[in-house]
Design a protein around this motif. Sequence first.
Motif, PDB file in Angstrom:
ATOM      1  N   MET A  17       0.836  -1.200   0.000  1.00  0.00           N
ATOM      2  CA  MET A  17       0.000   0.000   0.000  1.00  0.00           C
ATOM      3  C   MET A  17       0.880   1.262   0.000  1.00  0.00           C
ATOM      4  N   SER A  18       0.433   2.278  -0.772  1.00  0.00           N
ATOM      5  CA  SER A  18       1.200   3.525  -0.853  1.00  0.00           C
ATOM      6  C   SER A  18       1.131   4.295   0.476  1.00  0.00           C
ATOM      7  N   ASP A  19       2.158   5.094   0.744  1.00  0.00           N
ATOM      8  CA  ASP A  19       2.163   5.910   1.973  1.00  0.00           C
ATOM      9  C   ASP A  19       1.245   7.113   1.861  1.00  0.00           C
ATOM     10  N   LEU A  20       0.926   7.502   0.607  1.00  0.00           N
ATOM     11  CA  LEU A  20       0.109   8.703   0.381  1.00  0.00           C
ATOM     12  C   LEU A  20      -1.275   8.307  -0.115  1.00  0.00           C
ATOM     13  N   ARG A  21      -2.304   8.780   0.613  1.00  0.00           N
ATOM     14  CA  ARG A  21      -3.681   8.521   0.165  1.00  0.00           C
ATOM     15  C   ARG A  21      -4.342   9.860  -0.149  1.00  0.00           C
ATOM     16  N   ILE A  22      -4.976   9.948  -1.321  1.00  0.00           N
ATOM     17  CA  ILE A  22      -5.688  11.162  -1.737  1.00  0.00           C
ATOM     18  C   ILE A  22      -7.172  10.827  -1.769  1.00  0.00           C
ATOM     19  N   TYR A  23      -7.943  11.533  -0.932  1.00  0.00           N
ATOM     20  CA  TYR A  23      -9.381  11.290  -0.839  1.00  0.00           C
ATOM     21  C   TYR A  23     -10.134  12.318  -1.673  1.00  0.00           C
ATOM     22  N   GLY A  24     -11.051  11.822  -2.483  1.00  0.00           N
ATOM     23  CA  GLY A  24     -11.958  12.724  -3.203  1.00  0.00           C
ATOM     24  C   GLY A  24     -12.063  12.391  -4.667  1.00  0.00           C
ATOM     25  N   ILE A  25     -13.297  12.306  -5.145  1.00  0.00           N
ATOM     26  CA  ILE A  25     -13.541  12.057  -6.571  1.00  0.00           C
ATOM     27  C   ILE A  25     -12.947  13.222  -7.378  1.00  0.00           C
ATOM     28  N   ALA A  26     -12.406  12.904  -8.554  1.00  0.00           N
ATOM     29  CA  ALA A  26     -11.614  13.893  -9.320  1.00  0.00           C
ATOM     30  C   ALA A  26     -12.432  15.067  -9.836  1.00  0.00           C
ATOM     31  N   ARG A  27     -13.754  14.955  -9.813  1.00  0.00           N
ATOM     32  CA  ARG A  27     -14.609  16.091 -10.202  1.00  0.00           C
ATOM     33  C   ARG A  27     -14.469  17.250  -9.205  1.00  0.00           C
ATOM     34  N   THR A  28     -14.103  16.926  -7.960  1.00  0.00           N
ATOM     35  CA  THR A  28     -14.020  17.932  -6.904  1.00  0.00           C
ATOM     36  C   THR A  28     -12.626  18.580  -6.910  1.00  0.00           C
ATOM     37  N   ARG A  29     -12.363  19.377  -5.884  1.00  0.00           N
ATOM     38  CA  ARG A  29     -11.044  20.009  -5.766  1.00  0.00           C
ATOM     39  C   ARG A  29      -9.932  18.973  -5.538  1.00  0.00           C
ATOM     40  N   ALA A  30     -10.310  17.714  -5.395  1.00  0.00           N
ATOM     41  CA  ALA A  30      -9.297  16.643  -5.346  1.00  0.00           C
ATOM     42  C   ALA A  30      -8.480  16.627  -6.634  1.00  0.00           C
ATOM     43  N   PHE A  31      -9.058  17.146  -7.719  1.00  0.00           N
ATOM     44  CA  PHE A  31      -8.333  17.277  -8.986  1.00  0.00           C
ATOM     45  C   PHE A  31      -6.977  17.963  -8.774  1.00  0.00           C
ATOM     46  N   ARG A  32      -6.963  18.973  -7.900  1.00  0.00           N
ATOM     47  CA  ARG A  32      -5.732  19.743  -7.659  1.00  0.00           C
ATOM     48  C   ARG A  32      -4.655  18.848  -7.031  1.00  0.00           C
ATOM     49  N   ALA A  33      -5.074  18.033  -6.065  1.00  0.00           N
ATOM     50  CA  ALA A  33      -4.122  17.125  -5.391  1.00  0.00           C
ATOM     51  C   ALA A  33      -3.640  16.042  -6.344  1.00  0.00           C
ATOM     52  N   LEU A  34      -4.564  15.556  -7.185  1.00  0.00           N
ATOM     53  CA  LEU A  34      -4.183  14.504  -8.145  1.00  0.00           C
ATOM     54  C   LEU A  34      -3.189  15.058  -9.159  1.00  0.00           C
ATOM     55  N   TRP A  35      -3.439  16.290  -9.618  1.00  0.00           N
ATOM     56  CA  TRP A  35      -2.540  16.885 -10.615  1.00  0.00           C
ATOM     57  C   TRP A  35      -1.120  17.013 -10.048  1.00  0.00           C
ATOM     58  N   ILE A  36      -0.983  17.554  -8.836  1.00  0.00           N
ATOM     59  CA  ILE A  36       0.377  17.734  -8.291  1.00  0.00           C
ATOM     60  C   ILE A  36       1.029  16.370  -8.047  1.00  0.00           C
ATOM     61  N   LEU A  45      -7.049  15.560 -15.742  1.00  0.00           N
ATOM     62  CA  LEU A  45      -8.274  16.034 -16.411  1.00  0.00           C
ATOM     63  C   LEU A  45      -9.103  14.872 -16.959  1.00  0.00           C
ATOM     64  N   THR A  46      -8.426  13.817 -17.387  1.00  0.00           N
ATOM     65  CA  THR A  46      -9.155  12.648 -17.886  1.00  0.00           C
ATOM     66  C   THR A  46     -10.018  12.064 -16.762  1.00  0.00           C
ATOM     67  N   LEU A  47      -9.435  11.976 -15.559  1.00  0.00           N
ATOM     68  CA  LEU A  47     -10.205  11.476 -14.409  1.00  0.00           C
ATOM     69  C   LEU A  47     -11.365  12.426 -14.083  1.00  0.00           C
ATOM     70  N   LYS A  48     -11.066  13.745 -14.157  1.00  0.00           N
ATOM     71  CA  LYS A  48     -12.085  14.751 -13.809  1.00  0.00           C
ATOM     72  C   LYS A  48     -13.243  14.712 -14.806  1.00  0.00           C
ATOM     73  N   THR A  49     -12.916  14.631 -16.095  1.00  0.00           N
ATOM     74  CA  THR A  49     -13.957  14.621 -17.134  1.00  0.00           C
ATOM     75  C   THR A  49     -14.822  13.370 -17.006  1.00  0.00           C
ATOM     76  N   LYS A  50     -14.173  12.234 -16.732  1.00  0.00           N
ATOM     77  CA  LYS A  50     -14.924  10.986 -16.559  1.00  0.00           C
ATOM     78  C   LYS A  50     -15.894  11.141 -15.372  1.00  0.00           C
ATOM     79  N   ALA A  51     -15.376  11.687 -14.253  1.00  0.00           N
ATOM     80  CA  ALA A  51     -16.229  11.864 -13.074  1.00  0.00           C
ATOM     81  C   ALA A  51     -17.352  12.862 -13.364  1.00  0.00           C
ATOM     82  N   ASP A  52     -17.033  13.949 -14.089  1.00  0.00           N
ATOM     83  CA  ASP A  52     -18.069  14.924 -14.480  1.00  0.00           C
ATOM     84  C   ASP A  52     -19.176  14.228 -15.251  1.00  0.00           C
ATOM     85  N   ASN A  53     -18.764  13.421 -16.230  1.00  0.00           N
ATOM     86  CA  ASN A  53     -19.743  12.776 -17.117  1.00  0.00           C
ATOM     87  C   ASN A  53     -20.597  11.750 -16.373  1.00  0.00           C
ATOM     88  N   GLU A  54     -20.048  11.217 -15.282  1.00  0.00           N
ATOM     89  CA  GLU A  54     -20.791  10.196 -14.535  1.00  0.00           C
ATOM     90  C   GLU A  54     -21.584  10.792 -13.361  1.00  0.00           C
TER      91      GLU A  54
END
Length: 224
Positions: A1-20, A200-209
């Motif tokens: 398991m990774s040491d870093l966990r990012i919570y939040g669907i990519a449609r939300t501001r979690a997009f910012r954490a995923l991008w970095i 953005l691919t994750l964000k767009t997919k989440a937006d569409n769903e």
Amino acid sequence: MSDLRIYGIARTRAFRALWIAMELGLDYEHLPIEIGEAGAKSPEFLELNPNGRLPCIVDDDFVLFESLAITLYLAKKHSNGKLYPGRLEDEAKAWQWTMWALTEVDRGVNIWSLHAIRLPVDERDAAKRDEALKVVAAPFRVLDAAVAKQTYLLGDEFTVADLNVAAVISRAIEMDLSAVPNLKAWLARCLARPAAQKALTLKTKADNETPAEVTRHIARINRL
Ligand SMILES: N[C@@H](CCC(=O)N[C@@H](CS)C(=O)NCC(=O)O)C(=O)O
């Protein structure tokens, strides 16, 4: 398991954490939880972020909420002076642009995107959409001028300052930006980066769903 966990669907501001995280090439686990009772307002998540909002990260045993605090933290921790500026003054400029994005344009872009694109057509409020455009017009001119004279906000190199501002206004890429051509070119340049494209691919997919009732709920709870 990774040491870093990012919570939040990519449609939300979690997009910012995923991008970095992608920009830095980090090994991380993404937990795409939703807003609301089953996700961000669940007792387990409230233990991490008592605000009940997304995103939040757990890095080893360190817990952090606020999307742009997360990007600054991860950039500073991992970038070795590249994405995160080494000079005190450049670091302060990165904070300046980060706080500017949050206070000057975050809400306006969000309102615009809901009432121009994301809400069902017959539920969009043209007055709110037009008012949001007026609210962002002056700060957008400031950003346009800043990137007219240099490629990125701090100079020739893309930094976390660009990432934070571009992530906050990413939905503005669908606005008519002809009045601010330098901003438009800069935003396109930032969002064309491979890491941004992946996020953005994750964000767009989440937006569409995302069901209409969730978008409606977002507009209602945030009074947008
Ligand atoms: N300032 C916070 C805002 C977080 C925020 O409002 N997140 C939204 C999703 S983008 C949320 O979780 N909303 C659900 C709610 O308010 O109940 C940040 O940047 O992290």
